[in-house]
Scaffold this motif. Structure first.
Motif, PDB file in Angstrom:
ATOM      1  N   ALA A  14       0.758  -1.144  -0.007  1.00 40.95           N
ATOM      2  CA  ALA A  14       0.012  -0.155  -0.055  1.00 40.95           C
ATOM      3  C   ALA A  14       0.896   1.317  -0.021  1.00 40.95           C
ATOM      4  CB  ALA A  14      -0.771  -0.090   1.296  1.00 40.95           C
ATOM      5  N   LEU A  15       1.844   1.179   0.667  1.00 43.40           N
ATOM      6  CA  LEU A  15       2.863   2.546   0.747  1.00 43.40           C
ATOM      7  C   LEU A  15       3.592   2.718  -0.486  1.00 43.40           C
ATOM      8  CD1 LEU A  15       4.573   2.051   4.288  1.00 43.40           C
ATOM      9  CD2 LEU A  15       2.811   3.601   3.677  1.00 43.40           C
ATOM     10  N   TYR A  16       3.893   1.711  -1.187  1.00 43.74           N
ATOM     11  CA  TYR A  16       4.709   1.794  -2.555  1.00 43.74           C
ATOM     12  C   TYR A  16       3.756   2.173  -3.453  1.00 43.74           C
ATOM     13  CZ  TYR A  16       9.166  -0.328  -1.012  1.00 43.74           C
ATOM     14  OH  TYR A  16      10.146  -0.458  -0.514  1.00 43.74           O
ATOM     15  N   ARG A  17       2.418   1.847  -3.452  1.00 45.02           N
ATOM     16  CA  ARG A  17       1.451   2.054  -4.343  1.00 45.02           C
ATOM     17  C   ARG A  17       1.051   3.776  -4.362  1.00 45.02           C
ATOM     18  NH1 ARG A  17      -2.081  -3.415  -4.789  1.00 45.02           N
ATOM     19  NH2 ARG A  17      -0.859  -4.284  -6.626  1.00 45.02           N
ATOM     20  N   ASP A  18       1.218   4.121  -2.835  1.00 49.21           N
ATOM     21  CA  ASP A  18       0.918   5.579  -2.611  1.00 49.21           C
ATOM     22  C   ASP A  18       1.889   6.282  -3.024  1.00 49.21           C
ATOM     23  OD1 ASP A  18      -1.471   5.119  -1.387  1.00 49.21           O
ATOM     24  OD2 ASP A  18      -0.662   5.009   0.587  1.00 49.21           O
ATOM     25  N   LEU A  19       3.070   5.779  -3.074  1.00 45.02           N
ATOM     26  CA  LEU A  19       4.403   6.559  -3.508  1.00 45.02           C
ATOM     27  C   LEU A  19       4.661   6.391  -4.806  1.00 45.02           C
ATOM     28  CD1 LEU A  19       6.826   5.396  -0.823  1.00 45.02           C
ATOM     29  CD2 LEU A  19       6.074   7.683  -1.183  1.00 45.02           C
ATOM     30  N   ALA A  20       3.717   5.663  -5.545  1.00 45.14           N
ATOM     31  CA  ALA A  20       3.976   5.243  -7.142  1.00 45.14           C
ATOM     32  C   ALA A  20       5.201   4.860  -7.359  1.00 45.14           C
ATOM     33  CB  ALA A  20       3.719   6.743  -7.807  1.00 45.14           C
ATOM     34  N   ASP A  21       5.676   3.918  -6.635  1.00 43.10           N
ATOM     35  CA  ASP A  21       7.031   3.294  -6.636  1.00 43.10           C
ATOM     36  C   ASP A  21       6.704   2.018  -7.405  1.00 43.10           C
ATOM     37  OD1 ASP A  21       9.453   1.726  -6.498  1.00 43.10           O
ATOM     38  OD2 ASP A  21       9.862   3.018  -4.747  1.00 43.10           O
ATOM     39  N   GLU A  22       7.010   1.842  -8.696  1.00 44.99           N
ATOM     40  CA  GLU A  22       6.587   0.622  -9.131  1.00 44.99           C
ATOM     41  C   GLU A  22       7.777  -0.395  -8.877  1.00 44.99           C
ATOM     42  OE1 GLU A  22       6.164   1.628 -13.418  1.00 44.99           O
ATOM     43  OE2 GLU A  22       4.031   1.762 -13.035  1.00 44.99           O
ATOM     44  N   ALA A  23       8.888   0.036  -8.873  1.00 45.23           N
ATOM     45  CA  ALA A  23      10.081  -1.034  -8.508  1.00 45.23           C
ATOM     46  C   ALA A  23       9.719  -1.759  -7.092  1.00 45.23           C
ATOM     47  CB  ALA A  23      11.377  -0.363  -8.455  1.00 45.23           C
ATOM     48  N   GLY A  24       9.430  -0.854  -6.222  1.00 40.38           N
ATOM     49  CA  GLY A  24       8.899  -1.085  -4.949  1.00 40.38           C
ATOM     50  C   GLY A  24       7.811  -2.330  -4.752  1.00 40.38           C
ATOM     51  N   THR A  25       6.810  -2.034  -5.644  1.00 40.63           N
ATOM     52  CA  THR A  25       5.542  -2.729  -5.691  1.00 40.63           C
ATOM     53  C   THR A  25       5.999  -3.897  -6.498  1.00 40.63           C
ATOM     54  OG1 THR A  25       4.217  -0.575  -6.149  1.00 40.63           O
ATOM     55  CG2 THR A  25       3.315  -2.622  -6.762  1.00 40.63           C
ATOM     56  N   ALA A  26       6.705  -4.064  -7.280  1.00 38.91           N
ATOM     57  CA  ALA A  26       7.244  -5.487  -8.093  1.00 38.91           C
ATOM     58  C   ALA A  26       7.807  -6.115  -7.228  1.00 38.91           C
ATOM     59  CB  ALA A  26       7.997  -5.121  -9.273  1.00 38.91           C
ATOM     60  N   LEU A  27       8.651  -5.675  -6.042  1.00 35.36           N
ATOM     61  CA  LEU A  27       9.477  -6.497  -5.258  1.00 35.36           C
ATOM     62  C   LEU A  27       8.312  -7.089  -4.210  1.00 35.36           C
ATOM     63  CD1 LEU A  27      12.060  -7.355  -3.823  1.00 35.36           C
ATOM     64  CD2 LEU A  27      12.185  -5.295  -2.579  1.00 35.36           C
ATOM     65  N   VAL A  28       7.450  -6.432  -3.751  1.00 37.75           N
ATOM     66  CA  VAL A  28       6.594  -6.876  -2.699  1.00 37.75           C
ATOM     67  C   VAL A  28       5.726  -7.940  -3.359  1.00 37.75           C
ATOM     68  CG1 VAL A  28       4.775  -6.175  -1.310  1.00 37.75           C
ATOM     69  CG2 VAL A  28       6.584  -4.582  -1.421  1.00 37.75           C
ATOM     70  N   LEU A  29       5.254  -7.700  -4.549  1.00 33.92           N
ATOM     71  CA  LEU A  29       4.442  -8.709  -5.274  1.00 33.92           C
ATOM     72  C   LEU A  29       5.230  -9.801  -5.265  1.00 33.92           C
ATOM     73  CD1 LEU A  29       2.664  -6.656  -8.162  1.00 33.92           C
ATOM     74  CD2 LEU A  29       1.636  -7.720  -6.094  1.00 33.92           C
ATOM     75  N   GLN A  30       6.559  -9.978  -5.626  1.00 34.94           N
ATOM     76  CA  GLN A  30       7.332 -11.191  -5.679  1.00 34.94           C
ATOM     77  C   GLN A  30       7.374 -11.643  -4.387  1.00 34.94           C
ATOM     78  OE1 GLN A  30      11.861 -11.308  -5.514  1.00 34.94           O
ATOM     79  NE2 GLN A  30      11.377 -10.332  -7.536  1.00 34.94           N
ATOM     80  N   ARG A  31       7.462 -11.075  -3.347  1.00 33.83           N
ATOM     81  CA  ARG A  31       7.402 -11.702  -1.807  1.00 33.83           C
ATOM     82  C   ARG A  31       6.315 -12.416  -1.501  1.00 33.83           C
ATOM     83  NH1 ARG A  31      12.718 -12.604  -2.201  1.00 33.83           N
ATOM     84  NH2 ARG A  31      13.846 -10.745  -2.082  1.00 33.83           N
ATOM     85  N   LEU A  32       5.020 -11.560  -1.698  1.00 30.19           N
ATOM     86  CA  LEU A  32       4.012 -12.165  -1.451  1.00 30.19           C
ATOM     87  C   LEU A  32       3.619 -13.433  -2.254  1.00 30.19           C
ATOM     88  CD1 LEU A  32       1.665  -8.948  -1.416  1.00 30.19           C
ATOM     89  CD2 LEU A  32       1.562 -10.383   0.311  1.00 30.19           C
ATOM     90  N   GLY A  33       4.080 -13.575  -3.663  1.00 33.60           N
ATOM     91  CA  GLY A  33       3.929 -14.721  -4.267  1.00 33.60           C
ATOM     92  C   GLY A  33       4.697 -15.888  -3.606  1.00 33.60           C
ATOM     93  N   GLY A  34       5.954 -15.788  -2.975  1.00 36.11           N
ATOM     94  CA  GLY A  34       6.593 -16.596  -2.172  1.00 36.11           C
ATOM     95  C   GLY A  34       5.911 -17.151  -1.039  1.00 36.11           C
ATOM     96  N   VAL A  35       5.004 -16.450  -0.284  1.00 33.04           N
ATOM     97  CA  VAL A  35       4.157 -16.548   0.834  1.00 33.04           C
ATOM     98  C   VAL A  35       3.206 -17.498   0.324  1.00 33.04           C
ATOM     99  CG1 VAL A  35       2.684 -15.980   2.609  1.00 33.04           C
ATOM    100  CG2 VAL A  35       4.588 -14.644   2.041  1.00 33.04           C
ATOM    101  N   ALA A  36       2.374 -17.134  -0.860  1.00 34.51           N
ATOM    102  CA  ALA A  36       1.365 -18.332  -1.360  1.00 34.51           C
ATOM    103  C   ALA A  36       2.082 -19.520  -2.024  1.00 34.51           C
ATOM    104  CB  ALA A  36       0.957 -17.213  -2.599  1.00 34.51           C
ATOM    105  N   ARG A  37       3.226 -19.295  -2.458  1.00 33.65           N
ATOM    106  CA  ARG A  37       3.825 -20.719  -2.825  1.00 33.65           C
ATOM    107  C   ARG A  37       3.969 -21.706  -1.814  1.00 33.65           C
ATOM    108  NH1 ARG A  37       8.744 -18.639  -4.233  1.00 33.65           N
ATOM    109  NH2 ARG A  37       9.426 -19.208  -2.235  1.00 33.65           N
ATOM    110  N   GLU A  38       4.606 -21.215  -0.618  1.00 35.94           N
ATOM    111  CA  GLU A  38       4.909 -22.115   0.626  1.00 35.94           C
ATOM    112  C   GLU A  38       3.541 -22.529   1.256  1.00 35.94           C
ATOM    113  OE1 GLU A  38       7.968 -21.169   3.148  1.00 35.94           O
ATOM    114  OE2 GLU A  38       9.255 -20.881   1.757  1.00 35.94           O
ATOM    115  N   ARG A  39       2.427 -21.806   1.223  1.00 36.95           N
ATOM    116  CA  ARG A  39       1.234 -22.166   1.663  1.00 36.95           C
ATOM    117  C   ARG A  39       0.566 -23.216   0.812  1.00 36.95           C
ATOM    118  NH1 ARG A  39      -1.324 -16.952   5.198  1.00 36.95           N
ATOM    119  NH2 ARG A  39      -0.628 -17.893   7.176  1.00 36.95           N
ATOM    120  N   GLY A  40       1.147 -23.435  -0.652  1.00 35.88           N
ATOM    121  CA  GLY A  40       0.406 -24.345  -1.338  1.00 35.88           C
ATOM    122  C   GLY A  40      -0.573 -23.721  -2.362  1.00 35.88           C
ATOM    123  N   ASP A  41      -0.563 -22.588  -2.253  1.00 38.43           N
ATOM    124  CA  ASP A  41      -1.509 -21.723  -3.212  1.00 38.43           C
ATOM    125  C   ASP A  41      -0.646 -21.610  -4.557  1.00 38.43           C
ATOM    126  OD1 ASP A  41      -3.653 -20.301  -4.550  1.00 38.43           O
ATOM    127  OD2 ASP A  41      -3.829 -18.945  -3.106  1.00 38.43           O
TER     128      ASP A  41
END
Length: 820
Positions: free
Chosen positions: A559-586
């Motif tokens: 949410a903070l990166y999107r408020d800052l319009a920081d696309e590089a930060g946004t891409a990094l967070v999406l990557q990390r959230l994907g990792g959480v979903a992966r280990e949870r089997g989703d």
């Protein structure tokens, strides 16, 4: 032959030499003496030869008993009262412990290579005097007139002390040292000047004159500072050797530092101490300093070794109570260090105190920045700091390590504690601590840009060298409420903490920094730092399988990166959230998030972010069994990582490709890829890469039927994952170990391991990856077929009940069937 006509020893010696048909050179060669010594005896310059010299002369001349007795009588009569006795060496109170190599080196230097001035140097309490006594005793036979001991610790007049030790009349006036030199000009002896540091100028002048005018005199000096005169050879007396961390309990007593403690404790009426592990803890804390060890051992009359070790963790203040006959500065460690400190100039004292702000060492650039308050001090301040540092090194208060490309400096822990007390008393502590933190904030932010790329390894090593300083800086920032500094330090270090495996410590820093930021309120200037810190906190929580915490932190960062319009930060967070979903089997959600991350990276033209998104898409694919899709993504990532020089990324793409080959049945190809990833990860110090590589190599060996090798690799992997706090991967390794145990005919142990893995998965709520389920199902079925239900339930329950760190103790080779 008689001496009734008043013949001197020289007359008689000359007569016997001529009767034997020998020249002075011939007699000297046959007796093993110098020609000058023979000439001096014959001319009366040396009227009373020592007993050893007499025996050499008698044997060389072949004299009969009557002539030997006559010459001996004349020598004794002439020697009576002619020269006062030299001051003898004091008798050491105990055996010299742990100095075999130092004694051999010092003795060799004084006996070979033309060394006539040897200075034993080191900090107070390191054992210079004791080594000097042993060295002088070892080389005494090389000097015809022996050794003269000259203690200077409580004196102020060097020349008078030399004269008194030689038994000369009081030497006074401008020519005093020249008179001493004239007296010694033809003598062959060793002068030991003990404790020279407070009289350096006087000792240097006297020593230079004696060495120049007295060719057969040598000097052995002990000093906390070098004499700096021509011909000086220096031997730095090191601390006593400490026991190695990997030594078993029964070997700890082989350490000289431990031996000294035990010997001194026994002398205090405490023989038979057998808590060697605690003694080792004590001497390691004291860094092998003999005086500190002796003072600590003296406390065993009122403390147990365990209590002593705990006390020393907090402070060295208990190190008092030395021998009542010792000088005051040897009766406590603080007094020993204070003696050196009192000899410093005001600028030296100030820099010495400033050095206490550092922990684990520092570079010249770091010290100059903290001392001046300038991040990049100019040439003149740096030159001044270098000069002062050199003086502190010469005075044995600061140590220098030149092993790397950049010299690093540090202090013994006991000296640093004293220096810290001086810094606090000066009223400068707060300012110096602030400068120390500012320097390390700048270092972290400089390093952060290089933690992915071709210089990754160098910068990881640089931060590792300063890890203790980083801990000091963060502790100061958190304690003083310096929110900006705390956020910049903790947020800038999360990637380092991930790569080096400091998951728990890095997470704690980040959580405390975020709490400070919350207390500071809604400060816009902190938003970018807060977003970065939230990413780090989320990532380190994820790595320790705290998925709910990780998700909350990462979604807030998003949410903070999107408020800052920081696309590089946004891409990094999406990557990390994907990792959480992966280990949870989703896997579907994980793929969606990684594709979103890839799209943003492509729009930014960020090749590194693209490669990471591709690698994660490949990771998701092979975990769910889509090996071909996974291979395609990971090959693309591998080529980009190679071109960018990203060692971490390359290691991960190799691990994924190795796992894909392994699950696809290409064991030789898998081993090649995984050994490359293991070597690369070890070279970088990338612990997660090491742990994963070992895990997959263990599976390769198990599939080949090499179960003993598989156990070794899997046990190493489990230890790494356990130490990192990665419970998701620990569960998978336990399940693989269970498969190996069943193959080796140990179904009960296999059930135990399955129970342990199942317990972990219940706690973290993460399923078995799809790609691993077939092997696990086969193992479960085989174990259930081989055990009756009661035994199976008992073994599984035992596994669930045991803490992870107690689960895997390895497989005793003697109880297992041989590999097929």
């Amino acid at each position: 032959m008689d001496d009734a006509h008043g013949a001197t020893f020289g007359d008689l010696l000359r007569r016997h030499r001529r009767d034997a048909g020998l020249s002075q050179e011939g007699l000297a060669e046959r007796a093993g003496l110098s020609v000058d010594a023979i000439a001096a005896l014959e001319r009366g310059r040396r009227r009373a030869p020592r007993a050893h010299t007499l025996r050499l002369l008698f044997d060389a001349l072949g004299l009969d008993p009557l002539d030997r007795a006559q010459l001996t009588s004349v020598a004794h009569r002439q020697g009576e009262g002619q020269r006062p006795a030299l001051r003898p060496m004091p008798v050491p109170a105990g055996e010299l412990v742990g100095r075999t190599a130092d004694l051999a080196q010092a003795s060799r230097l004084l006996g070979e290579g033309g060394t006539r001035l040897l200075t034993l140097t080191g900090p107070g309490g390191i054992g210079k005097t004791r080594l000097a006594l042993a060295t002088a005793a070892a080389v005494a036979a090389r000097f015809e007139e022996g050794v003269c001991w000259i203690p200077l610790a409580s004196l102020t007049n060097v020349v008078a002390a030399i004269g008194a030790a030689l038994g000369l009349p009081p030497l006074e006036g401008e020519r005093a040292i020249e008179e001493a030199a004239e007296h010694l000009s033809r003598r062959n002896l060793l002068l030991v000047l003990d404790n020279c540091e407070h009289l350096l100028t006087e000792v240097a002048l006297a020593g230079a004159t004696l060495l120049e005018c007295c060719p057969n005199v040598s000097i052995l000096a002990t000093s906390r500072e070098l004499l700096r005169i021509p011909g000086e050879t220096v031997h730095v007396v090191p601390p006593l050797a400490l026991p190695r961390q990997d030594w078993p309990e029964e070997r700890l007593a082989d350490s000289p530092a431990v031996q000294l403690f035990l010997e001194r404790a026994a002398a205090r009426g405490q023989p038979g101490l057998d808590r060697f592990s605690q003694v080792a803890r004590v001497v390691r804390r004291l860094e092998g300093m003999p005086l500190a060890i002796e003072l600590a051992a003296a406390r065993t009359n009122v403390l147990t070794v365990d209590e002593l070790a705990s006390e020393l963790e907090d402070s060295f203040a208990i190190l008092t109570g030395g021998s009542s006959t010792a000088l005051p500065r040897q009766q406590s460690l603080r007094a020993a260090i204070a003696w050196s400190h009192d000899l410093l100039t005001p600028p030296e004292r100030e820099l010495f105190a400033t050095g206490a702000a550092f922990s684990g060492g520092w570079t010249l650039a770091a010290l100059a920045a903290v001392a001046t308050g300038q991040t990049e001090p100019g040439p003149m301040p740096r030159a001044e700091i270098l000069d002062l540092t050199s003086r502190l090194v010469d005075k044995s208060l600061v140590r220098v390590n030149r092993d790397g490309g950049t010299a690093r400096y540090d202090m013994l822990a006991v000296i640093r504690e004293f220096a810290m007390s001086q810094l606090e008393q000066s009223g400068r502590y707060d300012e110096v601590a602030r400068r120390h933190a500012a320097f390390h904030v700048a270092l972290v932010e400089q390093a952060e840009a290089h933690l992915r790329g071709p210089n990754q390894g160098d910068w990881l090593n640089r931060l590792d060298l300063d890890l203790d300083n980083l801990r000091v800086a963060i502790t100061w920032a958190l304690r003083t409420g310096a929110t900006a500094e705390a956020m910049r330090l903790a947020g800038g270090l999360w990637l380092f903490c991930y790569l080096r495996g400091y998951y728990a410590e890095g997470a704690e820093w980040l959580e405390q920094a975020l709490k400070l930021a919350e207390q500071a309120g809604d400060e816009k200037d902190l938003t970018p730092s807060k977003a970065k810190a939230l990413v780090g906190a989320g990532m380190l929580a994820f790595l320790q399988c705290e998925y709910d915490v990780a998700t909350e932190r990462l979604e807030t960062a998003l949410a903070l990166y999107r408020d800052l319009a920081d696309e590089a930060g946004t891409a990094l967070v999406l990557q990390r959230l994907g990792g959480v979903a992966r280990e949870r089997g989703d896997y579907e959600q994980a793929e969606v998030l990684h594709r979103q991350s890839l799209t943003l990276a492509e729009s930014l033209g960020d090749r590194s972010a693209e490669a990471w998104a591709q690698n994660h898409l490949g990771f998701v694919a092979w975990l769910r069994g889509d090996l071909a899709v996974g291979a395609e993504w990971c090959r693309q990532a591998r080529e980009t990582f190679r071109s960018l020089g990203d060692g971490e990324g390359l290691a991960w793409s190799l691990i994924s490709l190795g796992a894909i080959a392994q699950y696809g049945g290409d064991l030789a190809g898998a081993e090649t890829l995984l050994r490359e990833s293991l070597a690369l990860s070890q070279r970088l110090g990338y612990r997660e890469g090491v742990a994963w590589s070992l895990n997959q190599l263990g599976i390769v060996e198990r599939r080949r039927g090499r179960t003993e090798r598989a156990v070794h690799l899997l046990d190493e992997s489990l230890a790494e994952h356990q130490d990192l706090g990665d419970r998701w991967r620990s569960a998978s390794v336990l399940e693989e170990l269970a498969t190996v145990a069943r193959q080796r005919g140990r179904p009960s142990y296999a059930a135990f391991l399955l129970g342990a893995a199942g317990g972990l998965r219940e706690v973290i709520r993460a399923p078995v990856p799809l790609v691993e389920q077939a092997d696990l199902a086969a193992t479960r079925a085989a174990v259930e077929a081989e055990l009756d239900p009661g035994d199976l339930a008992t073994a599984r329950a035992a596994g669930r009940a045991v803490p992870l760190h107690s689960v895997a103790d390895g497989y005793p080779a003697s109880t297992d069937p041989p590999d097929q």
